[in-house]
Design a protein around this motif. Structure first.
Motif, mmCIF file in Angstrom:
data_model
loop_
_atom_site.group_PDB
_atom_site.id
_atom_site.type_symbol
_atom_site.label_atom_id
_atom_site.label_comp_id
_atom_site.label_asym_id
_atom_site.label_seq_id
_atom_site.Cartn_x
_atom_site.Cartn_y
_atom_site.Cartn_z
ATOM 1 N N ARG A 163 -2.575 6.014 9.647
ATOM 2 C CA ARG A 163 -3.483 5.948 8.506
ATOM 3 C C ARG A 163 -4.779 6.717 8.769
ATOM 4 O O ARG A 163 -5.407 7.248 7.849
ATOM 5 N N TYR A 164 -5.169 6.806 10.048
ATOM 6 C CA TYR A 164 -6.464 7.411 10.371
ATOM 7 C C TYR A 164 -6.373 8.641 11.272
ATOM 8 O O TYR A 164 -7.359 9.372 11.410
ATOM 9 N N HIS A 171 1.877 2.409 11.285
ATOM 10 C CA HIS A 171 1.140 2.714 10.061
ATOM 11 C C HIS A 171 -0.372 2.673 10.278
ATOM 12 O O HIS A 171 -1.109 3.476 9.689
ATOM 13 N N ASN A 204 0.833 -1.208 0.000
ATOM 14 C CA ASN A 204 0.000 0.000 0.000
ATOM 15 C C ASN A 204 0.862 1.251 0.000
ATOM 16 O O ASN A 204 1.248 1.756 1.059
ATOM 17 N N ASN A 244 0.064 4.642 1.965
ATOM 18 C CA ASN A 244 0.494 4.912 3.340
ATOM 19 C C ASN A 244 1.472 6.081 3.395
ATOM 20 O O ASN A 244 1.553 6.783 4.400
ATOM 21 N N LEU A 254 -0.827 9.155 3.553
ATOM 22 C CA LEU A 254 -1.636 9.254 4.765
ATOM 23 C C LEU A 254 -0.789 9.379 6.022
ATOM 24 O O LEU A 254 -1.146 10.112 6.953
#
Length: 513
Positions: free
Chosen positions: A206-207, A202, A66, A69, A72
């Motif tokens: 990510r959020y 991560h 991904n 990442n 983000l």
């Protein structure tokens, strides 16, 4: 715990711990290394604590694909409370108008984001952490020097982060939560994901940006309600050469706020497949840095244009935390809740500082690398928490001086790594690529004389060009009438860029590596 889980892989010939085995099965090596403590450490690995430290990640163990990442993670890391005071410095220390502050942030920010995004592309290419990559340009000794500088850098970032987070928590209900306790709370929250390791870092990053990005938009709106006056600093701003000096000095701080991530940029994508597009990694990292840092730093500069006496007094008495508390005061209890979110946002910023400090400690050399990564995260937490408590009353001074000095060494570090990669390690170049299996074999790595000497020239450039409260170099002094201009990072990069290629050519000619 099953003994088979940590037994040697007989089929691959790993009958005893070795360097290769440390890359393929670091958990086995660590458990065997620590004897009676091995079972306890093994249980930590069983519940998800990362065993891998600075060991290279082999191509067949790159489990993540991904690349988003990269965007983000950096978005979360920089959409935080800690970024706001950097924009505040434009008016607090350099009396720049809002327009000049914005222009400086955008221009120097783009330059810093380009440099850091380049370093990020080396993670998938090599499977190595950033400080280990430096060994291919500056040798084992040079890599150790960079690791020391990076440890100081990340601990410096962490110290400013926990101070500001603690200040904000303490300002929510003045007198109820001591600043020292706030600093410890922020430090502990930062420690937990780093102790667990790469995947948890991560997942969190990510959020983490989502709620805080909304909060930043609220701050923009509430600041506008209080009344922005973009010409507020016009009568205070310098003119002529002194204005140029102020822009250059503030620009060095902005550049440092971007390139401060360069020494860790490859740490967080070294598990991407080797065939991952370098262009994609570069673009995602660039925008993951440029958009949020500029957005939040410009917010800090905008808040300093509010001339309402209550807001001015709040900043005078409580610093950035006090100003934010005043901005949110119209929302009463809701504003206090948002202050809690802002204070805790610092955790997202402090996680990579803590995680990469541990890796840089391991990169000091083999005696440090044999100690598990998670132990070093605890030591890093203790160090910056103590430093935060000790320096809690001098946040702005620490931030200003720290970011200026930070930009000096990251500038010549980036130049040296980039020239090694683009000139000597390129396909068809003198060395024709990286011999990645040599990452921990000093006798096969470059001697490092070229890299160390070029770094020394970079330091010389920084010294003659710098402008700090405690010292101004001759060129820095000549660039401004009053306090000079900070040309430290520009000259550090230039001196290293000019000297490294001929020195490295000579080193290769004489040593063959």
């Amino acid at each position: 715990m099953s003994d088979d889980r940590y037994s040697p892989d007989k089929e691959k010939g790993y009958d005893a711990p070795s360097r290769v085995e440390a890359e393929v099965a670091p958990e086995y090596v660590i458990v065997r290394r620590f004897g009676v403590l091995g079972p306890v450490i093994g249980k930590l690995f069983d519940i998800g604590v990362e065993a891998r430290g600075v060991e290279r990640v082999p191509e067949d163990q790159r489990e993540t694909k991904n690349t988003w990442n990269n965007l983000l993670m950096w978005w979360s890391v920089n959409t935080v409370l800690t970024t706001i005071p950097i924009g505040v410095l434009a008016q607090e220390f350099y009396t720049l108008t809002f327009a000049h502050a914005v222009a400086t942030i955008l221009c120097f920010g783009a330059l810093g984001a380009i440099a850091t995004a380049f370093i990020a592309t080396l993670g998938p290419r090599t499977g190595l952490r950033t400080m280990v990559i430096t060994r291919f340009s500056s040798g084992y000794v040079g890599g150790t020097i960079y690791s020391i500088l990076n440890i100081l850098t990340q601990l410096g970032f962490s110290t400013t982060a926990v101070i500001l987070g603690g200040q904000t928590l303490a300002s929510i209900n003045p007198g109820t939560l001591p600043l020292t306790v706030g600093i410890v709370i922020i430090g502990l929250c930062s420690l937990i994901p780093c102790f667990i390791g790469y995947n948890m870092v991560h997942i969190y990053e990510r959020y983490a940006w989502i709620a805080i990005f909304i909060v930043m938009c609220f701050l923009w709106g509430l600041g506008g309600k209080a009344g922005y006056d973009v010409g507020a600093q016009k009568t205070l701003e310098d003119t002529g050469r002194n204005l140029s000096a102020d822009v250059l000095s503030f620009g060095g701080i902005v550049f440092g706020s971007f390139t401060g991530w360069a020494p860790v940029a490859a740490d967080y994508n070294c598990r991407l497949p080797v065939e991952t597009s370098s262009t994609k990694v570069f673009v995602l990292t660039f925008f993951g840095l440029f958009i949020p840092i500029c957005f939040v730093e410009i917010l800090g500069a905008a808040l300093m244009t509010i001339t309402n006496p209550a807001y001015v007094d709040a900043f005078t008495n409580g610093g950035t935390g006090g100003l934010l508390s005043q901005v949110l005061s119209p929302w009463k209890g809701g504003g206090k809740f948002i202050l809690v979110l802002l204070a805790l946002s610092v955790v997202a910023n402090n996680i990579p500082n803590t995680y990469s400090t541990a890796l840089s400690l391991q990169a000091l050399g083999r005696p440090f690398a044999i100690i598990p990564r998670f132990f070093w995260t605890i030591l890093a937490f203790a160090a910056y928490t103590v430093a935060g408590v000790a320096g809690r009353e001098h946040f702005s001074e620490i931030l200003s001086n720290f970011l200026s000095i930070l930009s000096y060494w990251t500038a010549f570090f980036i130049v040296i790594v980039a020239e090694e990669h683009l000139i000597f390690r390129r396909a068809g170049g003198v060395l024709g690529g990286y011999q990645l299996d040599d990452w921990d074999i000093p006798s096969r790595l470059p001697l490092g004389v070229a890299g160390i000497l070029a770094g020394c020239f970079g330091v010389t450039g920084a010294i003659v060009g710098m402008s700090e409260v405690w010292y101004t170099g001759p060129l820095g002094k000549a660039a401004g009438d009053l306090y000079g201009a900070d040309l430290g990072f520009e000259l550090a990069a230039a001196f290293a860029a000019v000297t490294y290629p001929p020195l490295r050519y000579l080193e290769i000619r004489l040593t063959g590596r």
